[in-house]
Design a protein around this motif. Structure first.
Motif, PDB file in Angstrom:
ATOM      1  N   LEU A 162      -5.053 -13.248  11.506  1.00 55.89           N
ATOM      2  CA  LEU A 162      -4.254 -11.934  11.519  1.00 55.89           C
ATOM      3  C   LEU A 162      -4.677 -10.709  10.393  1.00 55.89           C
ATOM      4  CD1 LEU A 162      -0.909 -13.183  12.678  1.00 55.89           C
ATOM      5  CD2 LEU A 162      -2.620 -11.664  14.200  1.00 55.89           C
ATOM      6  N   ASP A 163      -4.881 -11.549   9.267  1.00 55.19           N
ATOM      7  CA  ASP A 163      -4.942 -10.867   8.023  1.00 55.19           C
ATOM      8  C   ASP A 163      -6.564 -10.274   7.959  1.00 55.19           C
ATOM      9  OD1 ASP A 163      -4.172 -10.142   5.132  1.00 55.19           O
ATOM     10  OD2 ASP A 163      -6.228 -10.946   4.794  1.00 55.19           O
ATOM     11  N   ARG A 164      -7.494 -10.999   8.373  1.00 56.81           N
ATOM     12  CA  ARG A 164      -8.724 -10.451   8.775  1.00 56.81           C
ATOM     13  C   ARG A 164      -8.901  -9.225   9.627  1.00 56.81           C
ATOM     14  NH1 ARG A 164     -12.816 -11.793   5.102  1.00 56.81           N
ATOM     15  NH2 ARG A 164     -14.148 -11.977   6.940  1.00 56.81           N
ATOM     16  N   GLN A 165      -8.004  -9.487  10.775  1.00 56.23           N
ATOM     17  CA  GLN A 165      -8.151  -8.665  11.860  1.00 56.23           C
ATOM     18  C   GLN A 165      -7.320  -7.313  11.330  1.00 56.23           C
ATOM     19  OE1 GLN A 165      -5.254  -7.709  13.831  1.00 56.23           O
ATOM     20  NE2 GLN A 165      -6.326  -6.701  15.357  1.00 56.23           N
ATOM     21  N   ALA A 166      -6.497  -7.365  10.527  1.00 52.10           N
ATOM     22  CA  ALA A 166      -5.612  -6.139  10.130  1.00 52.10           C
ATOM     23  C   ALA A 166      -6.537  -5.406   9.166  1.00 52.10           C
ATOM     24  CB  ALA A 166      -4.484  -6.697   9.572  1.00 52.10           C
ATOM     25  N   THR A 198      -0.607  -4.729  12.488  1.00 51.17           N
ATOM     26  CA  THR A 198      -1.541  -5.823  13.241  1.00 51.17           C
ATOM     27  C   THR A 198      -1.857  -5.757  14.519  1.00 51.17           C
ATOM     28  OG1 THR A 198      -0.749  -7.018  11.163  1.00 51.17           O
ATOM     29  CG2 THR A 198      -1.571  -8.340  13.001  1.00 51.17           C
ATOM     30  N   ALA A 199      -0.456  -5.385  15.130  1.00 54.20           N
ATOM     31  CA  ALA A 199      -0.605  -5.340  16.806  1.00 54.20           C
ATOM     32  C   ALA A 199      -1.367  -4.609  17.394  1.00 54.20           C
ATOM     33  CB  ALA A 199       1.037  -5.214  17.160  1.00 54.20           C
ATOM     34  N   THR A 200      -1.941  -3.390  16.398  1.00 55.48           N
ATOM     35  CA  THR A 200      -2.808  -2.535  16.970  1.00 55.48           C
ATOM     36  C   THR A 200      -4.371  -2.616  16.488  1.00 55.48           C
ATOM     37  OG1 THR A 200      -2.328  -0.780  15.322  1.00 55.48           O
ATOM     38  CG2 THR A 200      -0.931  -0.889  17.558  1.00 55.48           C
ATOM     39  N   GLY A 201      -4.226  -3.238  15.466  1.00 56.75           N
ATOM     40  CA  GLY A 201      -5.706  -3.849  14.768  1.00 56.75           C
ATOM     41  C   GLY A 201      -6.066  -2.383  13.891  1.00 56.75           C
ATOM     42  N   GLU A 252      -5.642 -12.553  20.263  1.00 60.71           N
ATOM     43  CA  GLU A 252      -6.354 -11.107  21.068  1.00 60.71           C
ATOM     44  C   GLU A 252      -5.298 -10.787  22.061  1.00 60.71           C
ATOM     45  OE1 GLU A 252     -11.173 -11.568  20.565  1.00 60.71           O
ATOM     46  OE2 GLU A 252     -10.091 -12.410  22.192  1.00 60.71           O
ATOM     47  N   GLU A 253      -4.906 -11.448  22.948  1.00 59.16           N
ATOM     48  CA  GLU A 253      -3.871 -11.047  23.982  1.00 59.16           C
ATOM     49  C   GLU A 253      -2.696 -10.471  23.442  1.00 59.16           C
ATOM     50  OE1 GLU A 253      -1.705 -12.907  27.687  1.00 59.16           O
ATOM     51  OE2 GLU A 253      -3.198 -14.096  26.774  1.00 59.16           O
ATOM     52  N   ALA A 254      -2.039 -11.267  22.079  1.00 55.02           N
ATOM     53  CA  ALA A 254      -0.779 -10.718  21.695  1.00 55.02           C
ATOM     54  C   ALA A 254      -0.977  -9.345  20.890  1.00 55.02           C
ATOM     55  CB  ALA A 254      -0.361 -11.908  20.615  1.00 55.02           C
ATOM     56  N   THR A 255      -2.219  -9.342  20.536  1.00 54.83           N
ATOM     57  CA  THR A 255      -2.355  -8.022  19.350  1.00 54.83           C
ATOM     58  C   THR A 255      -3.010  -6.930  20.415  1.00 54.83           C
ATOM     59  OG1 THR A 255      -4.638  -8.604  18.647  1.00 54.83           O
ATOM     60  CG2 THR A 255      -2.566  -9.318  17.433  1.00 54.83           C
ATOM     61  N   GLY A 256      -3.358  -7.190  21.493  1.00 53.44           N
ATOM     62  CA  GLY A 256      -4.294  -6.271  22.286  1.00 53.44           C
ATOM     63  C   GLY A 256      -5.359  -5.763  21.778  1.00 53.44           C
ATOM     64  N   SER A 257      -6.261  -6.560  20.852  1.00 50.33           N
ATOM     65  CA  SER A 257      -7.471  -6.127  20.314  1.00 50.33           C
ATOM     66  C   SER A 257      -8.432  -7.413  20.416  1.00 50.33           C
ATOM     67  CB  SER A 257      -7.185  -5.763  19.101  1.00 50.33           C
ATOM     68  OG  SER A 257      -6.407  -6.615  18.241  1.00 50.33           O
ATOM     69  N   SER A 258      -9.558  -6.969  20.172  1.00 49.63           N
ATOM     70  CA  SER A 258     -10.776  -8.155  20.054  1.00 49.63           C
ATOM     71  C   SER A 258     -10.939  -8.593  18.762  1.00 49.63           C
ATOM     72  CB  SER A 258     -11.898  -7.730  20.712  1.00 49.63           C
ATOM     73  OG  SER A 258     -11.767  -7.280  22.297  1.00 49.63           O
ATOM     74  N   PHE A 259     -11.457  -9.716  18.487  1.00 48.09           N
ATOM     75  CA  PHE A 259     -11.574 -10.240  16.891  1.00 48.09           C
ATOM     76  C   PHE A 259     -13.023 -10.483  16.906  1.00 48.09           C
ATOM     77  CE2 PHE A 259      -7.475 -12.356  15.326  1.00 48.09           C
ATOM     78  CZ  PHE A 259      -6.539 -11.300  15.959  1.00 48.09           C
ATOM     79  N   GLU A 260     -13.628  -9.938  15.910  1.00 47.97           N
ATOM     80  CA  GLU A 260     -15.058 -10.201  15.736  1.00 47.97           C
ATOM     81  C   GLU A 260     -15.131 -11.600  14.899  1.00 47.97           C
ATOM     82  OE1 GLU A 260     -18.955  -8.351  13.122  1.00 47.97           O
ATOM     83  OE2 GLU A 260     -17.034  -7.447  13.240  1.00 47.97           O
TER      84      GLU A 260
END
Length: 308
Positions: free
Chosen positions: A186-190, A305-308, A249-257
């Motif tokens: 989550l930290d990396r995605q944020a 975080t939820a929106t990326g 990804e489902e919980a945040t609504g965004s894709s993770f690289e």
């Protein structure tokens, strides 16, 4: 009175809040305290296991100890094994002696539900009777601590409950080097950075939500009678790294690289814990499903975080 040693960590903060909410008398012990714990009306003592005078002071009036303090992680491998013994095993042995000397009745210790077992073939869900063959210094030191606790139980009649906890997660867990996959992802995605996956992403772990972990600790501390138990605390389910990413990804609504790196030799490839003994001995079972736990974790972080 219950003494929570390591009260400012992820599990410790949740545990102290639960005990305070239940009206339990608590001594909270940590190297430092974040704002908020003082407002709970608990007794606080600053110090760590190496400070023997602080520990003896902290143990005044304490009947049950919950020991959460520790500095090692599985990712350290064996490179820091000497330091690991100096920082974790030796102070812990001295602390156990202090507990016996002042008359502590019960000692609840959080061990590792993955590192102490080591590699497990196939998709077996393993019970507490499974051989312990740790492949990291972290696992070895946790197992050493378990044995010293059992030694004092035999020689000094110290009651103990050893909880071999799987991978805890939930709101309030912060990124710590080598530990905590979900907050690290989550930290990396944020930050808009790729998430790191070691190996091909098929490594599987057992994840257990923080409220369920705290409930197991509370039940272990409150068990009637003279207890000498070693109990798994987990979900009983394997979840791969890629499974975890998909759920996030489902919980945040965004894709993770994803950025893949070579697998680490000290990582246990696949493990899930059989929790049937916890059901019988503690009358405990996990109640928060993984998808729900992830949603709660993401929701507690707010919109960034939820929106990326």
């Amino acid at each position: 009175m219950i003494g929570v040693f390591g009260a400012n960590g992820f599990i410790g903060q949740h545990l102290v809040r639960r005990l305070a909410r239940d009206g339990q008398a608590v001594t909270a012990v940590a190297r430092r305290f974040d704002p908020g714990l003082d407002s709970l009306g608990v007794r606080t003592v600053a110090g760590d296991l190496r400070d023997r005078s602080a520990m003896r002071y902290a143990l005044e009036g304490v009947d049950t100890v919950v020991q959460l303090m520790g500095t090692s992680t599985p990712a350290q491998g064996i490179a820091q094994s000497t330091q690991d013994i100096q920082d974790n095993v030796i102070p812990h042995v001295a602390f156990l002696r202090e507990c016996v000397d002042v008359g502590v009745r019960r000692f609840v210790f959080l061990s590792s539900g993955g590192a102490v077992y080591g590699p497990v073939p196939g998709d077996r869900v393993i019970p507490e009777t499974h051989p312990t063959r740790p492949i990291s210094s972290h696992g070895v030191t946790k197992l050493m601590m378990e044995h010293f606790i059992r030694l004092h139980s035999h020689l000094d009649d110290l009651e103990h409950v050893i909880l071999r906890v799987a991978n805890p997660y939930g709101p309030g867990q912060v990124v710590k080097a080598g530990q905590g996959l979900i907050p690290a992802l989550l930290d990396r995605q944020a930050q808009g950075l790729p998430v790191t996956v070691y190996g091909d992403g098929s490594a599987a772990r057992d994840y257990v939500y923080i409220d369920d972990v705290v409930d197991a600790i509370v039940r272990a501390a409150a068990l009637p009678g003279h207890e000498e138990l070693t109990v798994n605390v987990g979900s009983g389910r394997h979840r791969t790294v890629l499974d975890v990413i998909s759920c996030l990804e489902e919980a945040t609504g965004s894709s993770f690289e994803i950025e893949k790196l070579p697998a680490r030799a000290t990582d246990v490839d696949r493990i899930a814990l059989d929790v049937r003994l916890a059901e019988r001995a503690l009358r405990w079972t996990p109640t928060v499903g993984f998808a729900e736990g992830v949603r709660r974790t993401v929701g507690a972080l707010g919109p960034r975080t939820a929106t990326g």
